[in-house]
Design an enzyme around this catalytic site. Structure first.
Site, mmCIF file in Angstrom:
data_model
loop_
_atom_site.group_PDB
_atom_site.id
_atom_site.type_symbol
_atom_site.label_atom_id
_atom_site.label_comp_id
_atom_site.label_asym_id
_atom_site.label_seq_id
_atom_site.Cartn_x
_atom_site.Cartn_y
_atom_site.Cartn_z
ATOM 1 N N HIS A 103 63.320 68.991 4.314
ATOM 2 C CA HIS A 103 63.806 70.098 3.477
ATOM 3 C C HIS A 103 64.450 69.526 2.227
ATOM 4 O O HIS A 103 64.755 68.341 2.160
ATOM 5 C CB HIS A 103 64.840 70.936 4.257
ATOM 6 C CG HIS A 103 66.113 70.174 4.527
ATOM 7 N ND1 HIS A 103 66.219 69.228 5.519
ATOM 8 C CD2 HIS A 103 67.318 70.194 3.906
ATOM 9 C CE1 HIS A 103 67.432 68.700 5.512
ATOM 10 N NE2 HIS A 103 68.126 69.266 4.527
ATOM 11 N N ASP A 153 67.848 70.476 -0.364
ATOM 12 C CA ASP A 153 69.080 71.267 -0.273
ATOM 13 C C ASP A 153 69.112 72.289 -1.412
ATOM 14 O O ASP A 153 68.715 71.985 -2.537
ATOM 15 C CB ASP A 153 70.303 70.337 -0.370
ATOM 16 C CG ASP A 153 70.386 69.375 0.811
ATOM 17 O OD1 ASP A 153 69.808 69.671 1.870
ATOM 18 O OD2 ASP A 153 71.031 68.313 0.666
ATOM 19 N N HIS A 183 64.116 65.491 2.288
ATOM 20 C CA HIS A 183 64.670 64.547 3.267
ATOM 21 C C HIS A 183 64.592 65.113 4.673
ATOM 22 O O HIS A 183 64.428 66.318 4.863
ATOM 23 C CB HIS A 183 66.108 64.157 2.891
ATOM 24 C CG HIS A 183 67.041 65.318 2.677
ATOM 25 N ND1 HIS A 183 66.989 66.142 1.562
ATOM 26 C CD2 HIS A 183 68.049 65.809 3.432
ATOM 27 C CE1 HIS A 183 67.932 67.062 1.654
ATOM 28 N NE2 HIS A 183 68.589 66.896 2.785
ATOM 29 N N ARG A 243 73.971 59.962 16.386
ATOM 30 C CA ARG A 243 74.199 59.855 14.942
ATOM 31 C C ARG A 243 75.015 61.063 14.483
ATOM 32 O O ARG A 243 74.805 62.173 14.976
ATOM 33 C CB ARG A 243 72.871 59.791 14.197
ATOM 34 C CG ARG A 243 73.019 59.701 12.706
ATOM 35 C CD ARG A 243 71.701 59.416 12.007
ATOM 36 N NE ARG A 243 71.929 59.332 10.583
ATOM 37 C CZ ARG A 243 71.968 60.378 9.764
ATOM 38 N NH1 ARG A 243 71.748 61.600 10.234
ATOM 39 N NH2 ARG A 243 72.215 60.225 8.475
HETATM 40 O O1 LIG Z 1 72.158 64.128 8.738
HETATM 41 C C1 LIG Z 1 71.712 63.820 7.640
HETATM 42 O O2 LIG Z 1 71.662 62.656 7.247
HETATM 43 C C2 LIG Z 1 71.181 64.865 6.696
HETATM 44 C C3 LIG Z 1 71.809 66.208 6.844
HETATM 45 C C4 LIG Z 1 71.214 67.194 5.902
HETATM 46 O O3 LIG Z 1 70.216 66.960 5.281
HETATM 47 C C5 LIG Z 1 71.859 68.501 5.704
HETATM 48 O O4 LIG Z 1 72.851 68.810 6.393
HETATM 49 O O5 LIG Z 1 71.372 69.257 4.824
HETATM 50 FE FE LIG Z 2 69.892 68.335 3.656
#
Ligand SMILES: O=C(O)CCC(=O)C(=O)O
Ligand SMILES: [Fe+2]
Length: 367
Positions: free
Chosen positions: A228, A230, A285, A295
């Site tokens: 996605h 942001d 990403h 994680r």
């Molecule tokens: O956990 C991550 O590294 C990415 C999180 C992410 O892309 C988001 O919360 O929009």
């Molecule tokens: Fe994100």
């Protein structure tokens, strides 16, 4: 002015609310098993290249120039010497660890309501995919007090204080980064009225997203967070020392963003993509999971006031560079995103880029 919570509430996405406790599963349920088709894999050479996301030292006098270059060619960079105390990064990580290690029934007491944004639950983007993601999240818009009271009837104050302090500190850093990014586009503080209030970066709105990716019994078939972009101006992401985040770069495929002690990842979001007329592409990403270690990440999702119109800035358009996107408010864009998801950017697009004029990295495969 509508608040960010109202903007989200106006455009609900329907996320499944009951889900199993991922920590207790010994096998990957079918509903979590992704194939390459589900992943809409844009890749050919995942993880086999030597390219790495630029790392920028904020104390470097050339930081703005380097940031501009990173935004243009990657849509993402990591920052070091950003001034955020390590203690605060560890504290917010501890909030995430403590929160996600609570028993499932306790976490569900603070569940996100069906038309709300704040609270515990699956990723909001889940509804756009046929398979579930191997992660849990907690979103904070405004004060987390009510939800934290549910989670920690005794200790909520302590955790609220950390979140509020993190929020304040990130707001300042987001301001600084935003100025550097605008400066690299030739846009001065005075050129963006809504943004500058007595030279300070005050009028932004933000959400805080805590993410947990538990260890997974079959990581090769699971997806922590699907691809996605942001819907922000920029996102500042803190990741613990476990790898998993990947960014997509045209010509390179998926590139892992290795955790950097004390480093923060900065993503260009869709609204900066629009404001820069596609010069700074929002980065696609996703997050992969592993079978060994949980994680955690904390994303500071920063945007403009929800009712301010964002459009390609006059400083980046001209006779040979026509505006490629129409003006949208964050409020409207969240609606477009809730409907079209990764195609949202192309639905607010005015015309195709003139070939060779723009080095738009991901623009159209993400929308
Ligand atoms: O956990 C991550 O590294 C990415 C999180 C992410 O892309 C988001 O919360 O929009
Ligand atoms: Fe994100």
């Amino acid at each position: 002015m509508p608040s960010l919570s109202e903007a989200y509430r106006a455009h609900p996405v329907h996320v499944q609310h009951k889900h199993p406790d991922l920590n207790s599963l010994q096998e990957l349920p079918e509903s979590y098993a992704w194939t390459h088709t589900h992943m809409e894999d844009h890749t050919s050479n995942c993880g086999v290249n030597n390219e790495s996301v630029p790392i920028i030292d904020l104390n470097d006098p050339n930081a703005s120039k380097m940031i501009g270059h990173a935004c243009k060619s990657w849509g993402v960079y990591q920052v070091v010497n950003h001034g955020i105390p390590m203690r605060l990064l560890h504290d917010i990580q501890r909030v995430g660890e403590t929160l996600f290690s609570l028993p499932s029934h306790q976490k569900h007491k603070a569940a996100r309501s069906p038309d709300g944004i704040s609270g515990y639950g699956l990723a909001r983007i889940s509804c756009f995919f046929p398979k579930l993601m191997w992660s849990e999240g907690f979103t904070i818009v405004g004060s987390p007090l009510d939800h934290f009271r549910q989670l920690w009837p005794q200790d909520y104050d302590k955790y609220c204080d950390i979140v509020m302090q993190y929020d304040e500190t990130m707001k300042k850093l987001a301001g600084k980064l935003m100025w550097l990014m605008l400066d690299s586009l030739g846009i001065a503080k005075e050129d963006l009225k809504w943004f500058s209030s007595k030279g300070k970066f005050k009028k932004t709105c933000a959400a805080l997203q805590l993410n947990s990716y538990p260890t997974c019994p079959d990581p090769d078939r699971a997806m922590g967070l699907a691809a996605h972009t942001d819907s922000t101006l920029l996102t500042i992401l803190y990741q613990n020392n476990i790898s998993g985040l990947q960014v997509h770069r045209k010509g390179s495929g998926w590139v892992t963003v290795p955790p950097l002690s004390g480093g923060l990842v900065v993503n260009v979001g869709d609204l900066l993509h629009i404001l820069s007329n596609g010069l700074y592409p929002s980065v696609l990403h996703r997050v992969m999971v592993n079978r060994v270690q949980q994680r955690l990440s904390v994303a500071y999702l920063c945007g403009p006031p929800p009712d301010v119109e964002i459009c390609p800035h006059a400083k980046v358009v001209g006779p040979s560079q026509p505006p490629l996107y129409k003006a949208v408010t964050w409020h409207e864009y969240l609606g477009t995103k809730a409907k079209h998801f990764n195609k949202a950017l192309s639905t607010v697009r005015l015309c195709a880029p003139i070939s060779g004029l723009f080095d738009v990295n991901n623009s159209d495969q993400v929308g």
